[in-house]
Design an enzyme around this catalytic site. Structure first.
Site, PDB file in Angstrom:
ATOM      1  N   LYS A  73     -19.938   4.955  -4.522  1.00  0.00           N
ATOM      2  CA  LYS A  73     -19.631   4.155  -5.702  1.00  0.00           C
ATOM      3  C   LYS A  73     -19.985   2.682  -5.512  1.00  0.00           C
ATOM      4  CE  LYS A  73     -15.306   5.340  -6.257  1.00  0.00           C
ATOM      5  NZ  LYS A  73     -13.952   5.394  -6.868  1.00  0.00           N
ATOM      6  N   VAL A  74     -19.593   2.087  -4.383  1.00  0.00           N
ATOM      7  CA  VAL A  74     -19.843   0.667  -4.149  1.00  0.00           C
ATOM      8  C   VAL A  74     -21.247   0.435  -3.608  1.00  0.00           C
ATOM      9  CG1 VAL A  74     -19.125  -1.381  -2.859  1.00  0.00           C
ATOM     10  CG2 VAL A  74     -17.393   0.169  -3.785  1.00  0.00           C
ATOM     11  N   GLY A  75     -21.631   1.227  -2.616  1.00  0.00           N
ATOM     12  CA  GLY A  75     -22.905   1.027  -1.951  1.00  0.00           C
ATOM     13  C   GLY A  75     -24.091   1.083  -2.886  1.00  0.00           C
TER      14      GLY A  75
ATOM     15  N   GLY B  81     -23.670   4.094   3.679  1.00  0.00           N
ATOM     16  CA  GLY B  81     -22.742   4.567   2.653  1.00  0.00           C
ATOM     17  C   GLY B  81     -23.173   4.060   1.295  1.00  0.00           C
ATOM     18  N   VAL B  82     -23.739   4.931   0.483  1.00  0.00           N
ATOM     19  CA  VAL B  82     -24.236   4.510  -0.836  1.00  0.00           C
ATOM     20  C   VAL B  82     -23.534   5.316  -1.932  1.00  0.00           C
ATOM     21  CG1 VAL B  82     -26.440   3.533  -0.144  1.00  0.00           C
ATOM     22  CG2 VAL B  82     -26.265   6.009  -0.458  1.00  0.00           C
TER      23      VAL B  82
ATOM     24  N   LYS C  15       0.855  -1.188   0.000  1.00  0.00           N
ATOM     25  CA  LYS C  15       0.000   0.000   0.000  1.00  0.00           C
ATOM     26  C   LYS C  15       0.888   1.234   0.000  1.00  0.00           C
ATOM     27  CE  LYS C  15      -4.538   0.808   0.325  1.00  0.00           C
ATOM     28  NZ  LYS C  15      -5.605  -0.026  -0.244  1.00  0.00           N
TER      29      LYS C  15
END
Length: 360
Positions: free
Chosen positions: A191-193, A188-189, A88
């Site tokens: 990009k992924v949600g 949390g909605v 990382k």
């Protein structure tokens, strides 16, 4: 800087969070770049992990984040079945203020100097367009745009993998791999949600959402008025009749304050580092809450960026991400057999694969 250096050395050589193979401190004064690249393990192959661009309060915080995140990537990549170790990078600073083409190019040169031991991609504060710039100086760059030979946004497969983990959780707990008729809360909605919500609705779930951004909520409720909105995360986790809680925003969502309030019987979400500290996994188990380890179920994105190195094929990636269902079930089975929380079982499986690779 002496205190920072001493702290890094102590973590690397004496802490349970250490064991990293290499930590590189990068600086380019002309562009303002200050970065840390941490390689936790290359036992399975070149270290793979994203680049986080964040205004850390101190250099010590940045180093600590790089160490923790790279270690997590070793475990994630191992259980995703990838021939990659964990790495990382973190860039210190506010991306809205200091990110520039010159800085990204300088960063790319540092990654390239590692000669392929580290493969970088997007993370918090970096995007597909940024990786296109980094790739001009470094061929070990993924998460690029399709126009530049990449796979683009990885949120689609990340959400798909989380959905597979959720299906496995339902299979283990209720005997049926579906969320039909279940109430699922998504915190949390972005990009992924938002993609996860689509999977859940298609599967027949009742969905409750929350997000700090009103526009993200409206984007879903305008399209799906049947979706319910909770005022905030505290309200969401207290929702009566909630079957599944899906943290898909920031890390540390499960802590000493939130776990006792959970009404859900399953926690399965896309957020990284959901357990605020060691011991939370036992608290969840003691309350009979089934926890699907975050780094297992959210591995769809890393599966995608790894595939990009070999010429991206979406269907090939989706087939690999589908296996998250089987891996999650295997972890639950091992946890039950060994009498340990699923998070501990996942760690053991990942460590086993890395140890076997080292012995070859």
């Amino acid at each position: 800087m002496t205190d920072v250096t001493n702290g890094v050395l102590h973590t690397l050589f004496h802490s349970d969070q250490g064991g990293h193979e290499q930590v590189v401190i990068c600086q380019d004064r002309a562009s303002g770049l200050k970065a840390v690249i941490a390689l936790h393990s290359t036992a399975l192959g070149p270290a793979l992990g994203g680049t986080r661009f964040y205004p850390y309060a101190s250099e010590a915080d940045a180093v600590a984040d790089a160490l923790n995140l790279s270690r997590g990537m070793s475990y994630k990549n191992a259980l995703a079945g990838l021939d990659h170790g964990g790495g990382k990078a973190v860039v210190i600073g506010d991306p809205e203020k200091i990110k520039s083409e010159e800085l990204l190019l300088a960063y790319g040169r540092f990654v390239a100097s590692l000669g392929g031991r580290y493969v970088t991609a997007c993370d918090v504060g970096t995007y597909v367009a940024d990786m296109d710039v980094v790739a001009r100086e470094c061929r070990w760059t993924t998460g690029r745009s399709p126009e530049n030979g990449g796979a683009g946004d990885s949120s689609v497969l990340t959400a798909f993998g989380v959905f597979q983990g959720m299906r496995a959780s339902a299979q283990h707990l209720w005997g049926d791999p579906t969320l039909r008729g279940r109430k699922v809360g998504v915190a949390g909605v972005g990009k992924v949600g938002r993609h996860l919500v689509e999977h859940l609705l298609s599967d027949g779930a009742e969905v409750v959402i929350t997000d700090v951004r009103a526009e993200s909520l409206r984007a879903i409720t305008d399209l799906h008025p049947e979706v319910t909105v909770a005022a905030d995360t505290d309200a969401l986790i207290r929702t009566e009749g909630l079957d599944v809680y899906a943290p898909c925003a920031l890390g540390g969502a499960l802590d000493d304050d939130t776990v006792p309030l959970l009404t859900a019987k399953v926690v399965c979400g896309a957020a990284n580092n959901q357990l605020a500290h060691p011991g939370v996994e036992k608290d969840l188990a003691d309350r009979s809450v089934l926890y699907a380890p975050d780094y297992v179920v959210n591995a769809g994105g890393v599966i995608q960026v790894a595939d990009e190195l070999h010429g991206f094929d979406f269907e090939r990636c989706k087939a690999k991400a589908t296996k998250i269902f089987d891996t999650t079930l295997e972890i639950f089975a091992r946890a039950k057999a060994d009498g340990i929380p699923p998070a501990a079982a996942a760690d053991r499986l990942a460590e086993q694969r890395m140890a076997e690779a080292r012995s070859r």
